[in-house]
Design a protein around this motif. Structure first.
Motif, PDB file in Angstrom:
ATOM      1  N   TYR A  78     -15.193  43.013  -0.569  1.00 39.74           N
ATOM      2  CA  TYR A  78     -15.030  41.980   0.452  1.00 39.74           C
ATOM      3  C   TYR A  78     -13.552  41.864   0.813  1.00 39.74           C
ATOM      4  O   TYR A  78     -12.678  42.431   0.148  1.00 39.74           O
ATOM      5  CB  TYR A  78     -15.586  40.635  -0.015  1.00 39.74           C
ATOM      6  N   TYR A 128     -20.794  29.609   5.203  1.00 41.21           N
ATOM      7  CA  TYR A 128     -19.640  28.935   5.796  1.00 41.21           C
ATOM      8  C   TYR A 128     -19.981  27.455   5.978  1.00 41.21           C
ATOM      9  O   TYR A 128     -21.009  27.117   6.563  1.00 41.21           O
ATOM     10  CB  TYR A 128     -19.288  29.538   7.160  1.00 41.21           C
ATOM     11  N   TYR A 141     -22.691  35.518   2.778  1.00 41.64           N
ATOM     12  CA  TYR A 141     -21.561  34.653   3.093  1.00 41.64           C
ATOM     13  C   TYR A 141     -22.131  33.328   3.587  1.00 41.64           C
ATOM     14  O   TYR A 141     -23.010  33.307   4.453  1.00 41.64           O
ATOM     15  CB  TYR A 141     -20.693  35.238   4.202  1.00 41.64           C
ATOM     16  N   ASN A 201     -12.926  38.622   8.474  1.00 46.35           N
ATOM     17  CA  ASN A 201     -13.397  37.456   7.744  1.00 46.35           C
ATOM     18  C   ASN A 201     -14.864  37.564   7.352  1.00 46.35           C
ATOM     19  O   ASN A 201     -15.317  36.905   6.424  1.00 46.35           O
ATOM     20  CB  ASN A 201     -13.184  36.200   8.598  1.00 46.35           C
ATOM     21  N   GLU A 202     -15.620  38.419   8.065  1.00 46.07           N
ATOM     22  CA  GLU A 202     -17.040  38.587   7.761  1.00 46.07           C
ATOM     23  C   GLU A 202     -17.325  39.946   7.123  1.00 46.07           C
ATOM     24  O   GLU A 202     -18.486  40.354   7.009  1.00 46.07           O
ATOM     25  CB  GLU A 202     -17.853  38.422   9.040  1.00 46.07           C
ATOM     26  N   ASP A 251     -24.147  34.613   6.783  1.00 46.24           N
ATOM     27  CA  ASP A 251     -24.210  36.039   7.096  1.00 46.24           C
ATOM     28  C   ASP A 251     -24.894  36.743   5.935  1.00 46.24           C
ATOM     29  O   ASP A 251     -24.516  36.551   4.767  1.00 46.24           O
ATOM     30  CB  ASP A 251     -22.806  36.632   7.279  1.00 46.24           C
ATOM     31  N   ARG A 273     -15.597  29.007   2.575  1.00 49.66           N
ATOM     32  CA  ARG A 273     -16.452  30.186   2.684  1.00 49.66           C
ATOM     33  C   ARG A 273     -16.830  30.627   1.277  1.00 49.66           C
ATOM     34  O   ARG A 273     -15.964  30.841   0.436  1.00 49.66           O
ATOM     35  CB  ARG A 273     -15.728  31.331   3.395  1.00 49.66           C
TER      36      ARG A 273
END
Length: 744
Positions: free
Chosen positions: A353, A303, A301, A338-339, A287, A310
């Motif tokens: 975050y 994953y 981000y 989470n994002e 992301d 992450r």
């Protein structure tokens, strides 16, 4: 079993006009026919205002004025991609300037650091427009690969013939010389223009983020998997009269697409494929969270492919990665928000975050070099969502700090300070703050009142003004109960929240039976002082109570809203701890109301259907009958995104799939079972229930029935289908559970 035409449509896709005067949303007036699709509405953000439909013509001709967009650094303008073109809204004068009008699609406009230039995406490339001169230029030249190779020199036998021709004939040598000069001139001209960037043969750009200075950009790509097999779903009731195939999804563990992320220096077209994970450049998913205002660092981000890792990282102009947080989970990294993440503070900026590092989803900030980490919220509650005010002054947080059964809006100064609670009424508040920071659009619900749109001032304790009425007058005329929340003691010492519907709530006499409803989706929150995501079941549970049943509805382990340990308690064993919570609920009913466990029914859809099957197959002593709707019967046939997080891959973790899949325990069926499934289910395929049916036939089982719905997908649409399904459920319970009947 009527649906939204009775209880109303929730205002959805709520957003503000650029001038903060109008709230736009998707909705339908109360009582509108169930076949109607939501339409666009708008309402003035003042008490007493009435919603008005936005016509298709209005939406097409003026939609850029209310579409969500990028705000300039000085706060005066917003840039909007609308209808495939780019617009600039002057927030002071209310005027709009159209920047593009082409047959191609332009999207994702972004202001340069000095607000003088707009970058945007067309096709696979970045373009820019100078706002003062109107100068238009292409910034990148990203092409589908592979890169061309020089094939002018033949090899082998043909190469030897060409060499002979050059040696023998001056005319051939002259032509070769002319071609060489032309090629050199072409390369010189190309060097003065954009330098192409070539991807791999099937690789596609999926996301861009250009730096405010226009010097660099990040791209993420995806390479489709080869050799995937997609399940085809037959449709039997069709317009043509012939059976038609519907392309659906792959199954968990099949080949998956790969992705990578690159930093491109625009002036030189230098490409650096980033190794966010040390192994290679093509592991996991990414992301892009954007650049700081100075354009010196971008935020990513990353994953891992198994979602157990992450990484929050920054990358500078030299393609150097700095890891700010490493989130590891032996189960899988997840949780609300989470994002979520981004920059604030201007210039080089600071990063915010959300992480489950302490077991609950909380807000953190950190410097872009990894120093100065701060945890801004803490406690046994969750930050559900975070938004940053346009002036970087406030964090707006939606949390369940009051209790897991409510969600409220708070604000917190980004410069430091305590949280201020904006909303006050018990229930669930889903909010969007206006661009000027003065007002809040709020979709609010309570457990016995569906969601509606409200507006309030952006200050602690402000009163709300209602702008929509969604339920029909008929629905509002009925005294729907607000079920009590009770705590069910689980066998591991945990208290599991549940709604309880009692016959006395409906002025009815108990019939000596009870029912447990199991919500779907697994990771979903259904117990609270807010409107259920299962409105028909909310009404059906009250119908059951009116007929004498005591009904429980649990937020069993794996449900949303209770932190990391609750969320991951089902890792490698769905139908383990989550099912045990239903067994403990059965014991609670036995102890609290004296019901015989064989007079306790259980029902649910999707994940709830799966739990129902596992309950009847493996814990029959605690239940007397069950209705399993659109059920997963074998997790190796479900999708990748959901299943692989919880059970890993079927080829790697056969034990997890075997102990979690009802089809392996079908021999345990003793009690009456109703199965209901849409035959055009693109989520849990009808094949799931067909395979289980064949198992029952081969095992000689008789106490089951299957109701198939030929035109329904996973979530039914037609009221006649809903009514038929729930008539069957009620008749099943009536036949076997009440004390006036003898369990057989």
């Amino acid at each position: 079993m009527r649906g939204p035409e009775l209880y109303g449509r929730q205002p959805d896709n709520v957003h503000w006009s650029a001038d903060s005067k109008w709230i736009y949303f998707n909705w339908l007036e109360p009582g509108t026919d169930w076949r109607e699709r939501p339409k666009q509405f708008r309402v003035r953000a003042v008490p007493g205002a009435k919603p008005e439909r936005v016509s298709i013509k209005q939406a097409d001709s003026t939609g850029y004025r209310f579409a969500e967009g990028e705000r300039s650094h000085n706060g005066r303008y917003s840039a909007v991609g609308f209808g495939g073109d780019i617009y600039i809204n002057d927030l002071g004068s209310g005027t709009t300037r159209r920047l593009t009008q082409t047959v191609e699609t332009e999207r994702d406009p972004q202001f340069s650091a000095n607000d003088r230039e707009i970058f945007f995406v067309r096709g696979n490339n970045i373009y820019s427009i100078d706002l003062s001169s109107g100068f238009f230029r292409q910034v990148t030249d990203i092409r589908q690969g592979p890169a061309p190779v020089d094939s002018s020199r033949a090899q082998g036998q043909r190469g030897r013939l060409e060499q002979q021709q050059r040696e023998l004939f001056e005319s051939v040598r002259d032509r070769i010389r002319a071609d060489s000069i032309a090629r050199a001139e072409r390369l010189l001209r190309d060097s003065l223009g954009l330098k192409p960037v070539y991807l791999q043969s099937s690789e596609q750009v999926s996301e861009f983020s250009v730096s405010p200075t226009g010097a660099s950009l990040l791209i993420t790509t995806r390479t489709p998997a080869s050799g995937q097999r997609v399940n085809d779903i037959p449709q039997y009731v069709t317009r043509s009269g012939y059976t038609e195939e519907l392309r659906s999804r792959t199954k968990v563990g099949d080949a998956e697409q790969r992705g990578r992320v690159a930093l491109i220096t625009i002036s030189t077209a230098n490409v650096t494929w980033l190794k966010t994970f040390s192994s290679d450049t093509t592991t996991g998913a990414f992301d892009l969270l954007g650049w700081n205002d100075a354009g010196t660092r971008a935020l990513i981000y990353a994953y891992s492919g198994d979602n157990k890792l992450r990484l929050l990282q920054t990358v500078d102009q030299a393609a150097k990665l700095t890891t700010l947080e490493t989130a590891r989970d032996t189960a899988w990294v997840g949780g609300p928000c989470n994002e979520c993440g981004g920059w604030y503070g201007g210039g080089a900026g600071r990063v915010w975050y959300v992480s489950e590092a302490d077991g609950f989803s909380h807000l953190y900030t950190i410097a872009p070099d990894g120093s100065g980490k701060q945890q801004l919220t803490r406690g046994r509650w969750e930050v559900r969502d975070v938004a940053l005010s346009s002036d970087d002054r406030w964090f707006y947080l939606q949390t369940n700090q009051v209790s897991p059964f409510e969600q409220h809006l708070y604000r917190m100064p980004t410069a430091g300070g305590s949280m201020e609670k904006i909303t006050t009424k018990p229930g669930k508040h889903t909010t969007v703050v206006s661009p000027d920071g003065g007002l809040v659009a709020n979709v609010y619900s309570y457990v016995n009142h569906p969601p509606d749109l409200f507006v309030l001032n952006d200050k602690p304790g402000a009163e709300m003004s209602q702008l929509t009425v969604s339920p029909s007058a008929e629905w509002l005329s009925f005294p729907w109960i607000a079920p009590e929340i009770v705590m069910v003691p689980a066998s591991d010492g945990i208290q599991v929240p549940a709604h309880i519907y009692r016959p006395s709530d409906m002025h009815a006499q108990p019939n000596g039976a009870a029912v447990i409803f199991v919500h779907g989706a697994g990771y979903l929150h259904n117990v609270g002082n807010f409107w259920s995501e299962y409105p028909r079941e909310y009404m059906f549970n009250q119908f059951l109570a009116s007929k004498g049943y005591t009904v429980l509805d649990l937020d069993y382990r794996g449900s949303d809203g209770y932190g990391r340990d609750w969320r991951t308690a089902i890792y490698r064993h769905m139908g383990g701890r989550d099912l045990q919570d239903q067994v403990d609920a059965s014991k609670y009913l036995v102890q609290s109301i004296g019901v015989d466990p064989k007079r306790i029914g259980i029902y649910g859809g999707s994940y709830g259907g799966f739990i129902t099957l596992m309950a009847l197959f493996t814990e029959s002593a605690h239940f007397g009958a069950g209705a399993a709707l659109r059920s997963v019967t074998d997790w190796s046939h479900y999708n990748q995104g959901y299943t692989s997080n919880i059970l890993n891959l079927p080829q790697n973790d056969t034990l997890a799939y075997r102990q979690s899949s009802p089809i392996y325990f079908a021999e345990g069926l003793q009690d009456p079972l109703l199965m209901a499934h849409g035959m055009v289910d693109t989520n849990v395929h009808f094949q799931d229930i067909v395979r289980l049916t064949q198992r029952f036939i081969e095992l000689g089982k008789t106490r089951w029935e299957l109701a198939a719905y030929p035109v329904e997908d996973h979530a039914f649409v037609r009221p006649s289908s809903w009514a038929d399904e729930y008539r069957r459920i009620f008749e099943l319970f009536e036949r076997y559970l009440p004390a006036r009947n003898s369990p057989k």
